[in-house]
Design a protein around this motif. Sequence first.
Motif, short mmCIF file in Angstrom:
data_model
loop_
_atom_site.label_atom_id
_atom_site.label_comp_id
_atom_site.label_asym_id
_atom_site.label_seq_id
_atom_site.Cartn_x
_atom_site.Cartn_y
_atom_site.Cartn_z
N LYS A 282 0.84 -1.20 0.00
CA LYS A 282 0.00 0.00 0.00
C LYS A 282 0.88 1.26 0.00
O LYS A 282 0.52 2.28 -0.59
CB LYS A 282 -0.89 -0.03 1.25
CG LYS A 282 -1.90 1.07 1.35
CD LYS A 282 -3.27 0.61 0.98
CE LYS A 282 -4.27 1.73 1.11
NZ LYS A 282 -5.44 1.50 0.30
N PRO B 121 2.99 2.90 -3.84
CA PRO B 121 2.57 4.02 -4.70
C PRO B 121 2.61 5.36 -3.98
O PRO B 121 2.90 6.39 -4.60
CB PRO B 121 1.14 3.66 -5.10
CG PRO B 121 0.69 2.63 -4.13
CD PRO B 121 1.93 1.91 -3.68
N GLU C 192 0.97 -0.62 -9.96
CA GLU C 192 -0.32 -1.13 -9.47
C GLU C 192 -0.92 -2.08 -10.49
O GLU C 192 -1.49 -3.12 -10.13
CB GLU C 192 -1.31 0.03 -9.22
CG GLU C 192 -1.11 0.79 -7.94
CD GLU C 192 -1.18 -0.07 -6.70
OE1 GLU C 192 -0.11 -0.45 -6.21
OE2 GLU C 192 -2.28 -0.39 -6.22
N SER D 265 -6.71 3.37 -9.19
CA SER D 265 -6.21 4.18 -8.08
C SER D 265 -7.26 4.32 -7.00
O SER D 265 -8.45 4.37 -7.26
CB SER D 265 -5.83 5.57 -8.57
OG SER D 265 -5.36 6.34 -7.49
#
Lengths: 306, 379, 358
Positions: C66, C69, C268, C281
């Motif tokens: 997590k 990004p 991702e 996102s």
Amino acid sequence: MNELALLVGATLSAGTPLAIAGMGLLVNERVGVLNLGAEGTMLVAAVSGFAVAFHTGNTALALAAGALAGAALAALFGWLVIWLNTNQYATGLAVSLFGAGFSAFVGIDYVGRQLVQHGAPSIPVLRDLPFLGPALFQQHPVVYLTMLLAPLTALFLYRTRAGLVLRSIGEAPDAAHALGYPVRRIRLAAVMVGGALCGVSGAYLSVVYTPLWVEGMVAGRGWIALALTVFATWRPARILLGAYLFGGATMLQFHLQAQGVQVASQFMTMLPYAATIVVLVLISRNAAWIRLNMPASLGKPFFPGS
Amino acid sequence: MEKRPLTHLALGALVALASLTACKDEKAAAPAPAPAAAPAPAAAAPLKAAFIYVGPVGDAGWSFAQDQGRKEAAAKFGDKVVTSYVEKVPEGPDAERVIRDLVAQGNKMIFATSFGYMDAMVKVAKDFPDVYFEHATGYQTAPNLRVYEGRFYEGAYLAGIVAGKMTKTNTLGFVASFPIPEVLRNINAYTLGAQSVNPKVKTKVVWVNAWFDPPKETEAAQSLMNQGADILLQNTDSTAVLQAAERAGKYAFGWDSDMSAFAPKAHLGSCVLRWGVYYEKAFRDALDKTWKPEVTKWGVKEGMTDFVKVADFLPADVKKAVEDAKEGLKNGTVSVFKGPIVDNTGKEVLAKDAPADDKWRGEVAFYVKGVEGKVPSGK
Amino acid sequence: MTLRLEPRTVPSPWMGILSPVIALVVTVLAGGTLFFALGKDPGSVLSVFLLEPFHGVRALTELGLKATPLILCSVGLALCFRSNIWNIGAEGQFLVGAITGGGLALWVTAARVPLSPWAFFPLVVLAGAAGGAAWAAIVAFLRDRFHANEILVSLMLVYIANLLLNWLVFGPWKDPKGFNFPQTMSFSAATALPRVFPGLRLHWGVAVALLAAFAMWLFVFRTYRGMQLQVGGPAPAAARYAGFSSRAALWTALLISGALAGIAGAFEVAGPMGQLTPYVSNGYGFTAIIVAFVGRLHPLGCVLGSVLLSMILIGGELAQSRVGLPSAVSGVFQGVLLLALLGCDTLTLYRPRWSSSR
């Protein structure tokens, strides 16, 4: 022809919440403070306004409650950035996050409740005019008040002493401080005005425009309002213009979709955002002109005596 | 909750603690997700089931309807079933973490209630063969993963019948979210329903590219009405479209749940989703150990989809037409999609007497004749 | 008697460490009261938020996944903000990076290009970087050529990027076997980012993120050009004197931060997702703005800030399923924590003093 008139009418009504919030943020930014918490502020105001409307059935009271809630949250923001000198960008975003959570939390009871609906108000006689009637005279009173807000704000900023002080603080807080003005209090007052107007806008959304409360219902309009102040180069009349441009582009793309235009809807939905960039580029070509309007201390902390 | 003092609310935004105490009472009333309490010593361990929702349960739409279903179904099993939920789980990489965590907490049944959880469900199901996985609106199955959905287009079809009878302009409006087969089926079913009673009807569609944006839904509805649509249906999640119709003096329908209270004059009926009907079966399957991987698609017949609260002021013949169609859907004499069906470019997409099976329905990517415009996802 | 703040001549190193601790205490007290008022046991809720995300190997790797990004986006944004360039559109740059990175993976999958995951790894980094940088370049170009305000342009481009992604996955890139649902076909194994531990989702992108943070630290604090960049923003004249134009600062900062956000997006897609969907996102680009400031615009601070934000985001989910706390309350708690952190940071720059008058 009638469709065009209705398109104009819908544009005015779609631009109104953006214009109200944008005008508040303009006052806010003119004094040198940037509040990225607009979205959260609008949400908190939307739920407060809805709650009051639900219990009292009074729209004016609901809008006032929205203003109060918006001003209160803005005061928290103002205290943090003006007295504790926290970073305005980060604090604003944190306020947005907090407002989103807080409004959802307070609003749990109000989800799925309905308000007593009032029919669309309109101006007698004038509303029956061909073309002009549906285009201009079948709107909620707030729409007309918003149009008045622009000249009033301009009058205040450019023709009153208080407005001059406010702007000079935005330009040069140190100089204003040296002249003996309570810079921080004035900044707080302007921030609260900004919050109050964001609040009216949020309450307008949940009480008048779409009379319901659901979590997250502001859906990005706070961000658009923030963008509008930049777009308008901090001039009140242009806030109005920008809000109607954005509202108009939104309604136009819906209109074209319903006409069966053969363009992917995603590209149609891009229209308002793309139009904003294009117009911004057109009006920004003269750099000196923008610098003239942008409050010089925008986003920068001020510490008396530093 | 009506008794909540007004002062608390007006100050809601001002004083956190004031509203906190108020909300405390509310919490006691609303069925909060059951905490992972220790099971009673004597009784057999209850079935632990967890739900994940894409929206907040306070969205008054999809996730709200799912949560109603959860509560209704769980209530029928008393303490034999313990449910909990996690709301606002994004349909991306985060879902897998949430599902794994729910399994780690001892849940034996996981319900994922949005299409975008498919990938995560497939991955986690592989690792936990003794847990039952249930995925709404997906299409991938595994020995311990099954899928379910409602035939919501049947509700849209019934709404279409009312709309076809009641329209004065012969123009219907549809506020659409995203061009996935489910939404396209609903647009087509709405149109076909209307055409079954009024061949002149055409439908205008506006895509808002959002599931949930009440002001935008209002604007889209306004735009449709400005262009002559006088009866609207939506596949978005709020009451905004219905309310916009009420203000403009036009008609519309409720979607997801009974929305009649929001627009007494405009509301012609509500297409409702009763997830609880399926959740009851799912719990029972798990408790009775009769659970097996299946594909469940239930409609009006099974009570998962329905068209309710038909407006009192509708003429008797309209009410009868709806009742007849509903009866027909139940006993199989009426089907929404039956050949010949021609799309709006004139191409035949379903030949006469050709069966419209679930596979055909699953791949819908066109508008039927009478719908204006072009499907955004079409080539 | 009123409380006044006096500016410190140099930031207090003690307070630099102490202020987050004070913020944590404030948050724990406020949060504890909140949870208590809701009828929950404050101790157990707080432990779910603050301890549970660190409990066990899987939890730690999920935290890293997590945070990856967030680190990439915030490190780049910190550089922008240090140079006085207000890029608030990292979200859009992230999405375009996801599109270019995902597009590459899709092409490799469809054309059956014979590649190993380790060979694909640098390619996807480049693709993501190119996409993100290109999206940021629009901002830089319009600012440079037409003086168009970067806040507005970068924000509007977020919406446009999102709709572009939508159009691709609903339209031309849609999986033909996907029943018309908005998703590309699943990418081949060759395009999957190599995992750090077998069976756990953490991928080697996390190393790239940490490397980026370290490189940024070197650049900002150890190179002449990095120093120039920071002068270039706030004081263009001084920068010109130092031989570095504000134009160069604008382009450098935006291209670097866009590229980093783009890499985050590509990771991702090629990492935990394995296909492109509209839901790439979870607002990382916006969250990263807060991270950058919580991290005091310092690359190392950004790493810590990313871990902290990941912790409370994951904690919010856990609090729902473990103790039945509605997500709205988690949102309130998260907001309080951030406001407390920002508020207490004041102590590093200012000294509180009691004084008798104004």
